[in-house]
Design a protein around this motif. Structure first.
Motif, mmCIF file in Angstrom:
data_model
loop_
_atom_site.group_PDB
_atom_site.id
_atom_site.type_symbol
_atom_site.label_atom_id
_atom_site.label_comp_id
_atom_site.label_asym_id
_atom_site.label_seq_id
_atom_site.Cartn_x
_atom_site.Cartn_y
_atom_site.Cartn_z
ATOM 1 N N UNK A 106 -14.655 3.450 -0.953
ATOM 2 C CA UNK A 106 -14.535 3.154 0.704
ATOM 3 C C UNK A 106 -13.232 4.066 1.230
ATOM 4 N N UNK A 107 -11.686 3.678 0.606
ATOM 5 C CA UNK A 107 -11.037 4.665 1.113
ATOM 6 C C UNK A 107 -10.786 5.625 0.794
ATOM 7 N N UNK A 108 -11.663 6.245 -0.101
ATOM 8 C CA UNK A 108 -10.966 7.765 -0.430
ATOM 9 C C UNK A 108 -12.409 8.604 0.517
ATOM 10 N N UNK A 109 -13.370 7.886 0.795
ATOM 11 C CA UNK A 109 -14.900 8.198 1.565
ATOM 12 C C UNK A 109 -14.047 8.854 2.871
ATOM 13 N N UNK A 134 -10.666 12.949 6.733
ATOM 14 C CA UNK A 134 -9.586 13.230 8.084
ATOM 15 C C UNK A 134 -8.797 14.288 7.573
ATOM 16 N N UNK A 135 -8.560 13.739 5.869
ATOM 17 C CA UNK A 135 -7.608 15.035 5.030
ATOM 18 C C UNK A 135 -8.775 16.004 3.896
ATOM 19 N N UNK A 188 -4.293 0.651 -5.391
ATOM 20 C CA UNK A 188 -3.881 -0.393 -4.265
ATOM 21 C C UNK A 188 -3.378 0.208 -2.758
ATOM 22 N N UNK A 189 -2.263 1.535 -3.505
ATOM 23 C CA UNK A 189 -1.516 1.726 -2.465
ATOM 24 C C UNK A 189 -2.586 2.613 -1.715
ATOM 25 N N UNK A 190 -3.646 3.832 -2.206
ATOM 26 C CA UNK A 190 -4.877 4.660 -2.038
ATOM 27 C C UNK A 190 -5.010 3.363 -0.802
ATOM 28 N N UNK A 191 -5.397 2.115 -1.229
ATOM 29 C CA UNK A 191 -6.492 1.901 -0.160
ATOM 30 C C UNK A 191 -5.445 1.333 0.736
ATOM 31 N N UNK A 192 -4.492 0.529 0.573
ATOM 32 C CA UNK A 192 -3.071 0.447 1.590
ATOM 33 C C UNK A 192 -3.263 1.453 2.642
ATOM 34 N N UNK A 193 -2.906 2.529 2.318
ATOM 35 C CA UNK A 193 -2.668 3.614 3.470
ATOM 36 C C UNK A 193 -3.675 4.040 4.002
ATOM 37 N N UNK A 194 -4.779 4.088 4.056
ATOM 38 C CA UNK A 194 -6.383 4.637 4.341
ATOM 39 C C UNK A 194 -6.298 3.013 5.470
ATOM 40 N N UNK A 195 -5.844 1.751 5.065
ATOM 41 C CA UNK A 195 -5.911 1.104 6.097
ATOM 42 C C UNK A 195 -4.584 1.028 6.651
ATOM 43 N N UNK A 196 -3.709 1.089 6.121
ATOM 44 C CA UNK A 196 -2.568 1.560 7.509
ATOM 45 C C UNK A 196 -2.682 2.697 8.949
ATOM 46 N N UNK A 197 -3.124 4.065 8.435
ATOM 47 C CA UNK A 197 -3.972 5.350 8.891
ATOM 48 C C UNK A 197 -4.594 4.218 9.873
#
Length: 264
Positions: free
Chosen positions: A240-243, A248-249, A169-178
């Protein structure tokens, strides 16, 4: 997402307040526009980004991508209702030490025998952040705004080692934040808060697990064609977050985790 015209829907005070706030934010968007309303909201709630395991942030990110005013109003309403201010603090250190620092605090957390008083994520968050010794380990890198790729790599590395529900969820949250960076007036402070909160989130399970590499070695282009196979909402959200992040990275760990989703 419920239809606001359905008069049989509200069954609790929370649901009624959700409807009331959705109508309020719709009105604000009609008068001021999406960018102004979201910008004001997100900066007023910059200390609340970890609320509901980042789901307020995540839901608003999805709504903004849809460009649907109703979805955005509903997301703002939900975010407003679940908001809890984070009081986590840490110290600034050299960027090249934060990976080791995180490993140290995760190992310290595993060594603790702590029984949670509640099963609610944010209650657990408060319990862990208040434990003796934990605060001494919490850090963030100097020039954090120039170390976003480093933060991502550390989070992905932790996710690969643990396959932990909270860390994913941290991964998903980080993508949302960015994805919402443009709305924050002081994104550096927000990044600091996110990483401090993320460290607590990654300690909630208190387990030290190791998972084998994925048997799959498919590219993102191949995996995107297989998304229809996914049924679990957490898997869809994570993919979705990983994709999105891989656009970008450049980080091979994004693809490794994505392949792992399809191993189930």
């Amino acid at each position: 997402l419920y239809e606001l015209s359905d008069t049989t829907f509200p069954q609790t005070d929370f649901e009624q307040e959700y409807i009331n706030k959705t109508n309020y934010y719709q009105s604000q968007i009609n008068h001021k526009g999406i960018d102004i309303v979201v910008g004001m909201f997100i900066n007023e709630h910059s200390k609340n980004i970890s609320s509901a395991l980042f789901h307020g942030l995540i839901r608003l990110s999805y709504a903004l991508k849809s460009k649907n005013e109703l979805y955005i109003s509903q997301a703002l309403s939900y975010y407003d209702l679940v908001s809890e201010e984070s009081l986590v603090v840490g110290k600034e250190v050299d960027a090249n030490t934060i990976a080791k620092q995180l490993q140290t605090v995760l190992e310290y957390r595993v060594s603790l025998t702590h029984e949670f008083e509640s099963n609610e994520t944010m209650d657990k968050f408060k319990e862990i952040s208040s434990l003796e010794g934990i605060k001494d380990y919490l850090v963030y890198p100097k020039n954090i705004e120039f170390n976003i790729e480093l933060l991502l790599d550390i989070i992905l590395n932790t996710a690969l080692k643990s396959n932990d529900f909270y860390t994913l969820h941290v991964v998903t949250g980080f993508e949302a934040l960015l994805s919402m960076e443009e709305y924050f007036t002081d994104f550096k402070s927000v990044l600091i808060q996110f990483y401090l909160d993320a460290q607590i989130m990654m300690m909630l399970s208190g387990e030290n697990s190791n998972f084998a590499e994925s048997n799959n070695k498919f590219s993102f282009n191949k995996l995107i064609s297989r998304v229809v196979e996914l049924e679990d909402v957490h898997d869809i959200k994570l993919f979705h977050s990983l994709y999105t992040l891989q656009q970008r990275f450049t980080n091979k760990k994004l693809l490794e985790i994505a392949n792992r989703i399809f191993d189930k």
